[in-house]
Design a protein around this motif. Sequence first.
Motif, mmCIF file in Angstrom:
data_model
loop_
_atom_site.group_PDB
_atom_site.id
_atom_site.type_symbol
_atom_site.label_atom_id
_atom_site.label_comp_id
_atom_site.label_asym_id
_atom_site.label_seq_id
_atom_site.Cartn_x
_atom_site.Cartn_y
_atom_site.Cartn_z
ATOM 1 N N GLU A 50 0.822 -1.216 0.000
ATOM 2 C CA GLU A 50 0.000 0.000 0.000
ATOM 3 C C GLU A 50 0.852 1.259 0.000
ATOM 4 O O GLU A 50 0.510 2.244 -0.665
ATOM 5 C CB GLU A 50 -0.970 -0.002 1.188
ATOM 6 N N LYS A 69 2.191 1.715 -3.487
ATOM 7 C CA LYS A 69 1.103 2.135 -4.377
ATOM 8 C C LYS A 69 0.776 3.613 -4.215
ATOM 9 O O LYS A 69 0.385 4.274 -5.172
ATOM 10 C CB LYS A 69 -0.153 1.303 -4.122
ATOM 11 N N GLU A 71 2.619 1.732 -10.693
ATOM 12 C CA GLU A 71 1.962 0.436 -10.869
ATOM 13 C C GLU A 71 2.770 -0.612 -10.138
ATOM 14 O O GLU A 71 3.974 -0.740 -10.357
ATOM 15 C CB GLU A 71 1.950 0.089 -12.361
ATOM 16 N N VAL A 72 2.131 -1.385 -9.270
ATOM 17 C CA VAL A 72 2.840 -2.367 -8.452
ATOM 18 C C VAL A 72 2.154 -3.718 -8.549
ATOM 19 O O VAL A 72 0.928 -3.800 -8.508
ATOM 20 C CB VAL A 72 2.855 -1.949 -6.961
#
Length: 105
Positions: A56, A59, A64-65
């Motif tokens: 989180e 992000k 973009e993860v």
Amino acid sequence: HTYQYEVKMTCGGCSGAVSRALDKLKDQAGVESYEVSLEKQEVTVRGTATYDFVLEKIKKTGKEVSASNHHRHGPCWLIDVPGPLRSHRLLGELVKTAFVGWYFL
């Protein structure tokens, strides 16, 4: 724990943003060390923070993860043990812990 994330980074500014986010987590939020590789599009994080917590935070940089398929601890699964302690297998070794969490590959 050691977790790897695939992070889409196109320049030094992108990798710098991820590094700054992880710097804020060092020592106080369970991140002991990290490596950000622009070339490999990969972030490796070591520490006691949970996978989802770190995900989180990465992000929130707007990148973009996704989870890398290279979780360095290898497969891990939970085994029920009677009583307050739980156990899990980590690279074939039985490890007892009072905290039960999920490990992602």
